[in-house]
Design a protein around this motif. Structure first.
Motif, PDB file in Angstrom:
ATOM      1  N   GLY A 107       0.813  -1.251   0.068  1.00 54.12           N
ATOM      2  CA  GLY A 107      -0.043  -0.030  -0.065  1.00 54.12           C
ATOM      3  C   GLY A 107       0.734   1.237  -0.186  1.00 54.12           C
ATOM      4  N   GLY A 108       1.516   1.655  -1.113  1.00 52.25           N
ATOM      5  CA  GLY A 108       2.591   2.469  -1.387  1.00 52.25           C
ATOM      6  C   GLY A 108       3.652   2.237  -0.804  1.00 52.25           C
ATOM      7  N   ALA A 109       4.768   2.988  -0.632  1.00 52.92           N
ATOM      8  CA  ALA A 109       6.231   2.390  -0.384  1.00 52.92           C
ATOM      9  C   ALA A 109       6.409   2.356   1.124  1.00 52.92           C
ATOM     10  CB  ALA A 109       7.177   3.541  -0.868  1.00 52.92           C
ATOM     11  N   ILE A 112       6.573  -0.934   2.999  1.00 52.42           N
ATOM     12  CA  ILE A 112       7.839  -1.614   2.381  1.00 52.42           C
ATOM     13  C   ILE A 112       8.756  -1.389   3.554  1.00 52.42           C
ATOM     14  CG2 ILE A 112       9.496  -1.870   0.794  1.00 52.42           C
ATOM     15  CD1 ILE A 112       7.813  -0.638  -1.353  1.00 52.42           C
ATOM     16  N   ILE A 113       9.040  -0.193   3.681  1.00 50.32           N
ATOM     17  CA  ILE A 113      10.286   0.123   4.789  1.00 50.32           C
ATOM     18  C   ILE A 113       9.824  -0.203   6.101  1.00 50.32           C
ATOM     19  CG2 ILE A 113      11.662   2.055   5.770  1.00 50.32           C
ATOM     20  CD1 ILE A 113      10.633   3.820   3.259  1.00 50.32           C
ATOM     21  N   TYR A 114       8.636  -0.210   6.595  1.00 51.88           N
ATOM     22  CA  TYR A 114       8.215  -0.859   8.002  1.00 51.88           C
ATOM     23  C   TYR A 114       8.335  -2.259   7.945  1.00 51.88           C
ATOM     24  CZ  TYR A 114       5.532  -1.440  11.965  1.00 51.88           C
ATOM     25  OH  TYR A 114       5.147  -1.991  13.409  1.00 51.88           O
ATOM     26  N   LEU A 181      17.628  11.330  -3.476  1.00 51.61           N
ATOM     27  CA  LEU A 181      17.472  11.348  -2.122  1.00 51.61           C
ATOM     28  C   LEU A 181      16.369  12.395  -1.789  1.00 51.61           C
ATOM     29  CD1 LEU A 181      18.458  10.807   0.832  1.00 51.61           C
ATOM     30  CD2 LEU A 181      20.175  12.946   0.367  1.00 51.61           C
ATOM     31  N   ASN A 182      15.540  12.175  -1.018  1.00 51.32           N
ATOM     32  CA  ASN A 182      14.647  12.960  -0.349  1.00 51.32           C
ATOM     33  C   ASN A 182      15.356  13.528   0.878  1.00 51.32           C
ATOM     34  OD1 ASN A 182      12.695  14.608   0.933  1.00 51.32           O
ATOM     35  ND2 ASN A 182      10.992  12.725   1.162  1.00 51.32           N
ATOM     36  N   PRO A 183      15.702  14.684   1.416  1.00 49.48           N
ATOM     37  CA  PRO A 183      15.214  15.653   0.797  1.00 49.48           C
ATOM     38  C   PRO A 183      16.093  16.518  -0.228  1.00 49.48           C
ATOM     39  CG  PRO A 183      16.518  16.305   2.770  1.00 49.48           C
ATOM     40  CD  PRO A 183      16.651  14.527   2.491  1.00 49.48           C
ATOM     41  N   PHE A 218      17.422  -0.125  -0.248  1.00 49.49           N
ATOM     42  CA  PHE A 218      17.856   0.704  -1.203  1.00 49.49           C
ATOM     43  C   PHE A 218      16.515   1.298  -1.802  1.00 49.49           C
ATOM     44  CE2 PHE A 218      19.334   2.524  -5.244  1.00 49.49           C
ATOM     45  CZ  PHE A 218      20.440   3.147  -4.807  1.00 49.49           C
ATOM     46  N   ASP A 219      16.234   2.615  -1.444  1.00 47.78           N
ATOM     47  CA  ASP A 219      14.930   3.390  -1.677  1.00 47.78           C
ATOM     48  C   ASP A 219      15.006   4.226  -2.836  1.00 47.78           C
ATOM     49  OD1 ASP A 219      12.730   4.983  -1.718  1.00 47.78           O
ATOM     50  OD2 ASP A 219      12.600   5.361   0.340  1.00 47.78           O
ATOM     51  N   GLN A 220      14.375   3.565  -3.823  1.00 45.82           N
ATOM     52  CA  GLN A 220      14.673   4.240  -5.216  1.00 45.82           C
ATOM     53  C   GLN A 220      13.421   4.878  -5.856  1.00 45.82           C
ATOM     54  OE1 GLN A 220      16.647   1.875  -8.197  1.00 45.82           O
ATOM     55  NE2 GLN A 220      15.268   0.510  -8.205  1.00 45.82           N
ATOM     56  N   LEU A 261      -2.955   7.029  -4.444  1.00 48.66           N
ATOM     57  CA  LEU A 261      -3.496   5.579  -4.994  1.00 48.66           C
ATOM     58  C   LEU A 261      -2.978   4.613  -4.045  1.00 48.66           C
ATOM     59  CD1 LEU A 261      -4.586   7.273  -7.439  1.00 48.66           C
ATOM     60  CD2 LEU A 261      -3.605   5.587  -8.804  1.00 48.66           C
ATOM     61  N   ARG A 262      -1.840   4.726  -3.455  1.00 48.99           N
ATOM     62  CA  ARG A 262      -1.232   3.721  -2.401  1.00 48.99           C
ATOM     63  C   ARG A 262      -0.903   2.427  -3.388  1.00 48.99           C
ATOM     64  NH1 ARG A 262       1.119   6.666  -0.516  1.00 48.99           N
ATOM     65  NH2 ARG A 262       1.698   5.353   1.069  1.00 48.99           N
ATOM     66  N   VAL A 263      -0.069   2.632  -4.311  1.00 45.49           N
ATOM     67  CA  VAL A 263       0.774   1.255  -4.926  1.00 45.49           C
ATOM     68  C   VAL A 263       2.043   1.458  -4.940  1.00 45.49           C
ATOM     69  CG1 VAL A 263       0.591  -0.106  -6.752  1.00 45.49           C
ATOM     70  CG2 VAL A 263      -1.451   1.066  -6.433  1.00 45.49           C
ATOM     71  N   LEU A 346      11.622  15.520  -6.673  1.00 43.77           N
ATOM     72  CA  LEU A 346      10.787  16.661  -6.723  1.00 43.77           C
ATOM     73  C   LEU A 346      11.438  17.768  -5.824  1.00 43.77           C
ATOM     74  CD1 LEU A 346       7.385  15.189  -5.152  1.00 43.77           C
ATOM     75  CD2 LEU A 346       8.335  15.393  -7.447  1.00 43.77           C
ATOM     76  N   TYR A 347      12.909  17.742  -5.485  1.00 45.39           N
ATOM     77  CA  TYR A 347      13.230  18.484  -4.560  1.00 45.39           C
ATOM     78  C   TYR A 347      14.514  19.416  -4.946  1.00 45.39           C
ATOM     79  CZ  TYR A 347      10.500  15.221  -2.103  1.00 45.39           C
ATOM     80  OH  TYR A 347       9.549  14.502  -1.731  1.00 45.39           O
ATOM     81  N   LEU A 348      14.685  20.735  -4.203  1.00 47.35           N
ATOM     82  CA  LEU A 348      15.693  21.627  -4.394  1.00 47.35           C
ATOM     83  C   LEU A 348      16.342  21.625  -3.226  1.00 47.35           C
ATOM     84  CD1 LEU A 348      17.032  23.249  -6.787  1.00 47.35           C
ATOM     85  CD2 LEU A 348      15.722  25.222  -5.899  1.00 47.35           C
TER      86      LEU A 348
HETATM   87  C1  LIG Z   1      12.280   8.305  -0.133  1.00 48.89           C
HETATM   88  C2  LIG Z   1      10.845   8.175   0.154  1.00 48.89           C
HETATM   89  N1  LIG Z   1      10.723   6.930   0.439  1.00 48.89           N
HETATM   90  C3  LIG Z   1       9.087   6.613   0.370  1.00 48.89           C
HETATM   91  C4  LIG Z   1       8.294   7.331   0.607  1.00 48.89           C
HETATM   92  C5  LIG Z   1       6.936   6.964   0.676  1.00 48.89           C
HETATM   93  O1  LIG Z   1       6.368   6.680  -0.305  1.00 48.89           O
HETATM   94  P1  LIG Z   1       4.579   6.315  -0.367  1.00 48.89           P
HETATM   95  O2  LIG Z   1       3.687   7.863  -0.462  1.00 48.89           O
HETATM   96  O3  LIG Z   1       4.452   5.613  -1.566  1.00 48.89           O
HETATM   97  O4  LIG Z   1       4.218   5.707   0.834  1.00 48.89           O
HETATM   98  C6  LIG Z   1       8.518   8.790   0.598  1.00 48.89           C
HETATM   99  C7  LIG Z   1       7.697   9.611   0.568  1.00 48.89           C
HETATM  100  O5  LIG Z   1       7.598  10.912   0.510  1.00 48.89           O
HETATM  101  C8  LIG Z   1       9.862   9.288   0.384  1.00 48.89           C
HETATM  102  O6  LIG Z   1      10.047  10.462   0.184  1.00 48.89           O
END
Ligand SMILES: Cc1ncc(COP(=O)(O)O)c(C=O)c1O
Length: 426
Positions: A107-109, A112-114, A181-183, A218-220, A261-263, A346-348
């Motif tokens: 249900g979104g990313a 996965i991390i959790y 990378l976020n941020p 590895f978060d891509q 959408l949470r995929v 999406l980031y600067l």
């Molecule tokens: C690096 C990163 N990983 C995972 C996510 C989570 O994405 P999702 O909205 O699909 O749960 C985000 C959301 O901002 C993110 O920035």
């Protein structure tokens, strides 16, 4: 006393869990906006659907899935057609070879991390991650893990170096990396990521066969959003031996402006993916079945997929570049500003150091919080300090997110910003 008025105790874990600082700030900003204030809100890593809608073809596929009553539970690993299409998609665009049974739909990313932390990290285990980064501190807290953080530097585009990670690998259970990378909107180059992979491979050769290996999250999630010739690198393509230890975080949310959408999807070694599936099953954090069916259908329409990706990339990059040019111009004029050229996502990353400056009302700016509120209240610009991503309190770097940015509003934003900056004195 009414129960609701009492401070009801909850678990230590819940007592000490911090909510997302970004969502908190975005809420305050939205509150001001709902009261009629005109604010350029570049805080949250989301898309305004009025500016960035999901693909038209995907909307049709979703409507059809509901029409066809695809509304019961999805399979626990995800709809087979979607796992198949994800396998095709990552082969086609990243050259990665994962069979559908090595793919898990979520249900979104976030799940996965959790579920990966649940699967890999025992209480007291150590997790290596760089700062600034997104939410690893909270996932560590939830799993009683010990964070081994690496403070990265602007001159390295805020990406960690292999030499930062090397002294920590022996004690760790997991390395959590994100690229793009976020941020920051920056990403790994081939050389440094290869060196990091080699460290992990060497460490795993050193560990006894019955010992838990050192894994790599590895978060891509932003990998399809790269600009101006920047090439996304992934550990498994660089070093095929990494396949046994790498679990990818990926999905629909960012590349297709489909956060609601949470995929999401993950791929990695089958044994780990199967365990994550079991964890996920107990949370029920699956992607909704109609969306899974729809995305499987949508991904077969390659021309629509490619044309959407090319358009969204162009639009996001146009905004990022306009902001980059605006901040660069302020820097040229001598304001205490720096900015990193956007590469991805999406980031600067922008540096705004107003410490020691006097506000029009006589107050002297001494910290990042005051700068954030000065920008919000005087320039009507809402952005997120890197502090929300784990850096020091007085860190003058900020994240600007462009998913809610209309490119035609950018020139006016800089007129406003320059006007208020000019009012500051030392
Ligand atoms: C690096 C990163 N990983 C995972 C996510 C989570 O994405 P999702 O909205 O699909 O749960 C985000 C959301 O901002 C993110 O920035």
């Amino acid at each position: 006393m009414l129960t609701a008025e009492k401070e009801l105790r909850v678990s230590e874990k819940a007592e000490k869990l911090k909510g997302s600082e970004i969502i908190k700030l975005a809420r305050e900003v939205n509150d001001k906006i709902s009261k009629g204030e005109q604010i350029t809100n570049l805080t949250i890593g989301d898309f305004n659907p009025q500016i960035y809608a999901i693909p038209e073809k995907l909307k049709t596929c979703i409507a059809e899935a509901y029409q066809k009553d695809q509304t019961n539970y999805p399979p626990d690993d995800g709809v087979a057609a979607l796992r198949e299409q994800v396998s095709v998609y990552i082969k086609r665009y990243a050259g990665l070879n994962y069979q559908p049974n090595e793919v898990l739909i979520t249900g979104g990313a976030r799940p996965i991390i959790y579920s990966l932390y649940q699967t890999i990290v025992d209480p007291g285990d150590k997790v290596i991650f760089p700062i600034p980064s997104w939410n690893n501190n909270h996932y560590c807290h939830l799993h009683q893990a010990q964070a081994l953080t690496i403070e990265t530097k602007a001159e390295n585009n805020f990406m960690p170096l292999a030499s930062d990670i090397a002294p920590l690998v022996k004690e760790a259970a997991l390395v959590a990396l994100c690229s793009p990378l976020n941020p920051t909107g920056t990403m790994f180059g081939e050389k440094e990521l290869t060196k990091i992979c080699e460290l992990i491979i060497e460490e795993n050769k050193r560990r006894a066969p019955n010992q838990k290996p050192l894994y790599l999250l590895f978060d891509q999630i932003y990998w399809k959003l790269t600009y101006d010739g920047a090439i996304h690198q992934n550990p498994v393509s660089l070093r095929p031996e990494m396949r046994d230890y790498t679990i990818f975080v990926d999905g629909l949310s960012k590349a297709f402006a489909a956060t609601g959408l949470r995929v999401g999807w993950t791929y990695g070694p089958k044994r780990v993916i199967d365990k994550m599936k079991a964890v996920l099953g107990h949370i029920g954090a699956w992607a909704p079945k109609p969306e899974q069916v729809a995305v499987a259908d949508f991904l077969t329409h390659t021309p629509e997929v490619e044309s959407y990706l090319s358009t969204i990339k162009n639009r996001l990059y146009t905004s990022l570049l306009a902001l980059y040019n605006g901040f660069s111009a302020l820097k040229e004029k001598g304001y205490p500003i720096a900015v990193i050229k956007p590469q991805s996502g999406l980031y600067l990353s922008v540096y705004i150091n107003l410490k020691g400056y006097k506000l029009p009302d006589g107050e002297i700016i001494t910290n990042t919080e005051q700068t954030t509120f000065f920008l919000l209240n005087y320039a009507r610009l809402a952005i997120v300090p890197f502090k929300a991503f784990g850096t020091q309190n007085d860190d003058p770097w900020y994240r600007i997110s462009v998913g809610n940015c209309k490119v035609e509003e950018i020139p006016e934003l800089f007129i406003r910003l320059e006007k208020v900056l000019a009012q500051l004195s030392k």
